[in-house]
Motif scaffolding. Structure first.
Motif, PDB file in Angstrom:
ATOM      1  N   HIS A   1      -0.989   5.259   8.080  1.00  0.00           N
ATOM      2  CA  HIS A   1      -0.443   4.020   8.669  1.00  0.00           C
ATOM      3  C   HIS A   1      -1.479   3.322   9.547  1.00  0.00           C
ATOM      4  O   HIS A   1      -1.758   2.128   9.373  1.00  0.00           O
ATOM      5  CB  HIS A   1       0.808   4.322   9.514  1.00  0.00           C
TER       6      HIS A   1
ATOM      7  N   LEU B   1       0.860  -1.180   0.000  1.00  0.00           N
ATOM      8  CA  LEU B   1       0.000   0.000   0.000  1.00  0.00           C
ATOM      9  C   LEU B   1       0.901   1.236   0.000  1.00  0.00           C
ATOM     10  O   LEU B   1       1.547   1.533   1.001  1.00  0.00           O
ATOM     11  CB  LEU B   1      -0.911   0.002   1.231  1.00  0.00           C
TER      12      LEU B   1
ATOM     13  N   ASP C   1      10.579  11.883  11.376  1.00  0.00           N
ATOM     14  CA  ASP C   1      11.097  11.265  10.150  1.00  0.00           C
ATOM     15  C   ASP C   1      12.451  10.595  10.362  1.00  0.00           C
ATOM     16  O   ASP C   1      12.668   9.474   9.903  1.00  0.00           O
ATOM     17  CB  ASP C   1      11.244  12.336   9.056  1.00  0.00           C
TER      18      ASP C   1
ATOM     19  N   HIS D   1      14.363   6.886  14.278  1.00  0.00           N
ATOM     20  CA  HIS D   1      15.166   5.675  14.053  1.00  0.00           C
ATOM     21  C   HIS D   1      16.192   5.482  15.175  1.00  0.00           C
ATOM     22  O   HIS D   1      16.343   4.407  15.734  1.00  0.00           O
ATOM     23  CB  HIS D   1      15.957   5.797  12.747  1.00  0.00           C
TER      24      HIS D   1
ATOM     25  N   THR E   1       3.391   1.620   3.139  1.00  0.00           N
ATOM     26  CA  THR E   1       4.432   2.598   2.801  1.00  0.00           C
ATOM     27  C   THR E   1       3.773   3.876   2.268  1.00  0.00           C
ATOM     28  O   THR E   1       4.232   4.460   1.292  1.00  0.00           O
ATOM     29  CB  THR E   1       5.417   2.008   1.766  1.00  0.00           C
TER      30      THR E   1
ATOM     31  N   GLU F   1       8.726   5.919  -3.015  1.00  0.00           N
ATOM     32  CA  GLU F   1      10.183   5.723  -3.027  1.00  0.00           C
ATOM     33  C   GLU F   1      10.643   4.555  -2.166  1.00  0.00           C
ATOM     34  O   GLU F   1      11.451   3.731  -2.590  1.00  0.00           O
ATOM     35  CB  GLU F   1      10.883   7.010  -2.552  1.00  0.00           C
ATOM     36  N   ILE F   2      10.135   4.495  -0.932  1.00  0.00           N
ATOM     37  CA  ILE F   2      10.674   3.489  -0.013  1.00  0.00           C
ATOM     38  C   ILE F   2      10.186   2.076  -0.388  1.00  0.00           C
ATOM     39  O   ILE F   2      10.913   1.097  -0.211  1.00  0.00           O
ATOM     40  CB  ILE F   2      10.357   3.841   1.462  1.00  0.00           C
TER      41      ILE F   2
ATOM     42  N   ARG G   1       0.944   5.253 -10.473  1.00  0.00           N
ATOM     43  CA  ARG G   1       2.153   4.839  -9.749  1.00  0.00           C
ATOM     44  C   ARG G   1       2.109   3.348  -9.414  1.00  0.00           C
ATOM     45  O   ARG G   1       3.111   2.638  -9.492  1.00  0.00           O
ATOM     46  CB  ARG G   1       2.271   5.619  -8.445  1.00  0.00           C
TER      47      ARG G   1
ATOM     48  N   ALA H   1       8.865  -0.842  10.632  1.00  0.00           N
ATOM     49  CA  ALA H   1      10.144  -0.954   9.906  1.00  0.00           C
ATOM     50  C   ALA H   1      11.223  -0.046  10.513  1.00  0.00           C
ATOM     51  O   ALA H   1      11.788   0.814   9.828  1.00  0.00           O
ATOM     52  CB  ALA H   1       9.928  -0.635   8.426  1.00  0.00           C
TER      53      ALA H   1
ATOM     54  N   LYS I   1       8.003   3.253   9.413  1.00  0.00           N
ATOM     55  CA  LYS I   1       8.088   4.140  10.547  1.00  0.00           C
ATOM     56  C   LYS I   1       7.662   5.554  10.143  1.00  0.00           C
ATOM     57  O   LYS I   1       7.760   5.885   8.974  1.00  0.00           O
ATOM     58  CB  LYS I   1       9.475   4.132  11.177  1.00  0.00           C
ATOM     59  N   PRO I   2       7.210   6.384  11.079  1.00  0.00           N
ATOM     60  CA  PRO I   2       6.877   6.064  12.453  1.00  0.00           C
ATOM     61  C   PRO I   2       5.624   5.199  12.487  1.00  0.00           C
ATOM     62  O   PRO I   2       4.881   5.154  11.496  1.00  0.00           O
ATOM     63  CB  PRO I   2       6.599   7.438  13.055  1.00  0.00           C
TER      64      PRO I   2
ATOM     65  N   PRO J   1       2.180   7.869   3.268  1.00  0.00           N
ATOM     66  CA  PRO J   1       2.476   8.897   4.277  1.00  0.00           C
ATOM     67  C   PRO J   1       1.940   8.455   5.654  1.00  0.00           C
ATOM     68  O   PRO J   1       1.005   7.647   5.753  1.00  0.00           O
ATOM     69  CB  PRO J   1       1.727  10.122   3.743  1.00  0.00           C
TER      70      PRO J   1
ATOM     71  N   GLY K   1       8.412  14.905  -2.048  1.00  0.00           N
ATOM     72  CA  GLY K   1       7.381  14.176  -1.294  1.00  0.00           C
ATOM     73  C   GLY K   1       6.612  15.080  -0.341  1.00  0.00           C
ATOM     74  O   GLY K   1       6.486  16.288  -0.576  1.00  0.00           O
TER      75      GLY K   1
HETATM   76  N1  LIG Z   1      12.621   3.558   6.955  1.00  0.00           N
HETATM   77  C1  LIG Z   1      13.107   4.641   6.360  1.00  0.00           C
HETATM   78  O1  LIG Z   1      14.289   4.955   6.447  1.00  0.00           O
HETATM   79  C2  LIG Z   1      12.181   5.465   5.542  1.00  0.00           C
HETATM   80  C3  LIG Z   1      12.688   6.309   4.548  1.00  0.00           C
HETATM   81  C4  LIG Z   1      11.781   7.061   3.807  1.00  0.00           C
HETATM   82  C5  LIG Z   1      10.420   6.989   4.071  1.00  0.00           C
HETATM   83  N2  LIG Z   1       9.969   6.185   5.073  1.00  0.00           N
HETATM   84  C6  LIG Z   1       8.531   6.134   5.402  1.00  0.00           C
HETATM   85  O2  LIG Z   1       7.843   5.489   4.324  1.00  0.00           O
HETATM   86  C7  LIG Z   1       6.577   6.092   4.111  1.00  0.00           C
HETATM   87  C8  LIG Z   1       6.492   6.539   2.663  1.00  0.00           C
HETATM   88  O3  LIG Z   1       7.598   7.366   2.355  1.00  0.00           O
HETATM   89  P1  LIG Z   1       8.126   7.524   0.849  1.00  0.00           P
HETATM   90  O4  LIG Z   1       9.425   8.222   0.935  1.00  0.00           O
HETATM   91  O5  LIG Z   1       8.051   6.242   0.112  1.00  0.00           O
HETATM   92  O6  LIG Z   1       7.029   8.550   0.295  1.00  0.00           O
HETATM   93  P2  LIG Z   1       6.490   8.690  -1.203  1.00  0.00           P
HETATM   94  O7  LIG Z   1       5.767   9.987  -1.218  1.00  0.00           O
HETATM   95  O8  LIG Z   1       7.585   8.446  -2.173  1.00  0.00           O
HETATM   96  O9  LIG Z   1       5.461   7.463  -1.358  1.00  0.00           O
HETATM   97  C9  LIG Z   1       4.224   7.416  -0.710  1.00  0.00           C
HETATM   98  C10 LIG Z   1       3.220   6.818  -1.676  1.00  0.00           C
HETATM   99  O10 LIG Z   1       1.982   6.635  -0.979  1.00  0.00           O
HETATM  100  C11 LIG Z   1       0.937   7.007  -1.872  1.00  0.00           C
HETATM  101  N3  LIG Z   1      -0.252   7.322  -1.069  1.00  0.00           N
HETATM  102  C12 LIG Z   1      -0.549   8.480  -0.433  1.00  0.00           C
HETATM  103  N4  LIG Z   1      -1.703   8.345   0.243  1.00  0.00           N
HETATM  104  C13 LIG Z   1      -2.128   7.078   0.036  1.00  0.00           C
HETATM  105  C14 LIG Z   1      -3.255   6.354   0.462  1.00  0.00           C
HETATM  106  N5  LIG Z   1      -4.167   6.894   1.279  1.00  0.00           N
HETATM  107  N6  LIG Z   1      -3.405   5.075   0.039  1.00  0.00           N
HETATM  108  C15 LIG Z   1      -2.482   4.507  -0.781  1.00  0.00           C
HETATM  109  N7  LIG Z   1      -1.392   5.157  -1.219  1.00  0.00           N
HETATM  110  C16 LIG Z   1      -1.206   6.418  -0.805  1.00  0.00           C
HETATM  111  C17 LIG Z   1       1.489   8.160  -2.663  1.00  0.00           C
HETATM  112  O11 LIG Z   1       0.778   8.369  -3.859  1.00  0.00           O
HETATM  113  C18 LIG Z   1       2.934   7.704  -2.876  1.00  0.00           C
HETATM  114  O12 LIG Z   1       3.069   6.962  -4.070  1.00  0.00           O
HETATM  115  C19 LIG Z   1       6.466   7.211   5.147  1.00  0.00           C
HETATM  116  O13 LIG Z   1       5.776   6.738   6.263  1.00  0.00           O
HETATM  117  C20 LIG Z   1       7.912   7.504   5.529  1.00  0.00           C
HETATM  118  O14 LIG Z   1       8.049   7.980   6.864  1.00  0.00           O
HETATM  119  C21 LIG Z   1      10.815   5.429   5.782  1.00  0.00           C
END
Ligand SMILES: NC(=O)c1ccc[n+]([C@@H]2O[C@H](COP(=O)([O-])OP(=O)(O)OC[C@H]3O[C@@H](n4cnc5c(N)ncnc54)[C@H](O)[C@@H]3O)[C@@H](O)[C@H]2O)c1
Length: 347
Positions: A77, A9, A177, A181, A71, A13-14, A41, A121, A95-96, A73, A162
């Motif tokens: 979660h 979901l 953010d 960690h 994954t 990027e992540i 996407r 994660a 996370k968070p 916003p 983002g």
């Molecule tokens: N563990 C890490 O080091 C790390 C690094 C970056 C991001 N993250 C976490 O991962 C999550 C996503 O970050 P990201 O960098 O991939 O962001 P991102 O913006 O690249 O990806 C998020 C995706 O979610 C989609 N989205 C938004 N609302 C949605 C919904 N209601 N239902 C389904 N899809 C939806 C968006 O269209 C987008 O494609 C965040 O919670 C962020 O904190 C963690």
């Protein structure tokens, strides 16, 4: 044999850069479903990673998978995790854990009711320095932790892409953010004691200035709604103190990512891993010169999640500990707002 069907979901990027590629290394797992609020996407991710089906309705996807990777916003979660757990689907959530403790508790309640796996994660726990530090601390080498200093500091690296600077979607900035960690790792290393009191401050001065120097893209002060720097003093139930500083945009000579623990018998630094002791009339520091070769943290995390879902392991990042992290962050934000320390209730 592929026995575990995983749905994704949030195809951002992540998911594309870390989790989906990592799951390809797990024999028992197949990523079979993907959904994103932006259907294009999801389609792109499905094509790139050969994922069978793109869904537009979460309930439909949940009917066809065993485990959900969340994954999106941060705002989404908790609702997605609760929906998945109620449908009998295991959850690995980025996370968070959620925006606040209320949501974390709802997730835990759903996990307890369903008996399904819920894990967050917090991948730093899977890094080899962290695992070695945990073994050293658990052996009693440094005694009881007294003071834990955490620095999660970037010089001028505010994410310019983002939704990271959107308070409604993310719940906060550098702390929720990035700092989360190191906070999670420090609490885990030192025995996951409950937080009891938090005094915190937050700042956004640098990101609100015009024409900032920023290595990670352009920041728009008009839409910058979160903190870029936070500091906190945290008391734990076991008597230890955590001193935390985290930033996306500090005025410091260079980035710094450290945890330094002073214990009753010795001290330990993580990143790089080092042991500090006073023994036989001398002060000595021990640098670690070799650590066992382990797989990259994201693959270990993916394999561990699969093992948990299949009943061979229990989550390393358990949601009760992730709740502590969220309760500290919530209290830092509250403390910064009201200008005094916050007591965290015993439950
Ligand atoms: N563990 C890490 O080091 C790390 C690094 C970056 C991001 N993250 C976490 O991962 C999550 C996503 O970050 P990201 O960098 O991939 O962001 P991102 O913006 O690249 O990806 C998020 C995706 O979610 C989609 N989205 C938004 N609302 C949605 C919904 N209601 N239902 C389904 N899809 C939806 C968006 O269209 C987008 O494609 C965040 O919670 C962020 O904190 C963690």
């Amino acid at each position: 044999m592929k026995t575990l069907k995983i749905g994704v979901l949030g195809a951002g990027e992540i998911a594309k850069g870390r989790h989906i590629p990592a799951f390809r290394h797990v024999e028992e797992v197949s990523v079979t479903a993907v959904m994103d609020i932006n259907e294009e996407r999801a389609q792109e991710a499905a094509e790139k990673f050969d994922i069978e089906r793109v869904y537009t309705d979460l309930n439909d996807m949940l009917e066809n998978i065993d485990a959900l990777l969340i994954t999106t916003p941060n705002k989404y979660h908790a609702p997605a995790a609760v929906q998945a757990l109620n449908a009998g689907v295991h959850v690995l959530c980025e996370k968070p854990m959620a925006l606040n403790t209320k949501e974390c508790k709802e997730m835990i309640e759903a996990a307890e009711k369903s008996g399904k796996v819920l894990t967050i994660a917090y991948h730093y726990r899977f890094m080899k320095e962290a695992r070695a530090a945990k073994r050293i601390i658990d052996s009693g080498e440094i005694g009881e932790p007294l003071v834990i200093r955490i620095k999660a500091m970037r010089r001028r690296k505010v994410p310019g892409w983002g939704v990271f600077t959107n308070r409604g979607l993310q719940g906060g900035g550098a702390l929720i953010d990035y700092g989360c960690h190191l906070l999670d790792l420090a609490l885990w290393l030192t025995g996951s004691s409950k937080p009891t009191e938090v005094s915190g401050t937050t700042y956004n001065n640098l990101s609100m200035q015009k024409d900032q120097v920023n290595e990670w893209g352009t920041i728009n002060p008009a839409t910058f709604e979160v903190e870029d720097h936070a500091a906190a003093f945290i008391r734990l139930e076991n008597g230890a103190t955590v001193i935390l500083e985290t930033s996306w945009a500090a005025n410091i000579p260079e980035d710094e990512e450290t945890i330094s623990i002073s214990g009753t018998k010795g001290g330990l630094d993580v990143f790089p891993l080092r042991l500090n002791k006073a023994e036989n009339g001398v002060l000595l520091n021990t640098d670690i010169t070799w650590m066992p070769e382990e797989e990259p943290f994201e693959i270990l995390q993916a394999k561990h999640f699969a093992a948990c879902c299949l009943g061979f392991a229990v989550p390393l990042a358990n949601p009760y500990e992730s709740l502590y992290v969220s309760s500290i962050m919530e209290s830092v934000y509250e403390s910064a707002k009201v200008g005094r320390s916050i007591q965290i209730k015993r439950e």
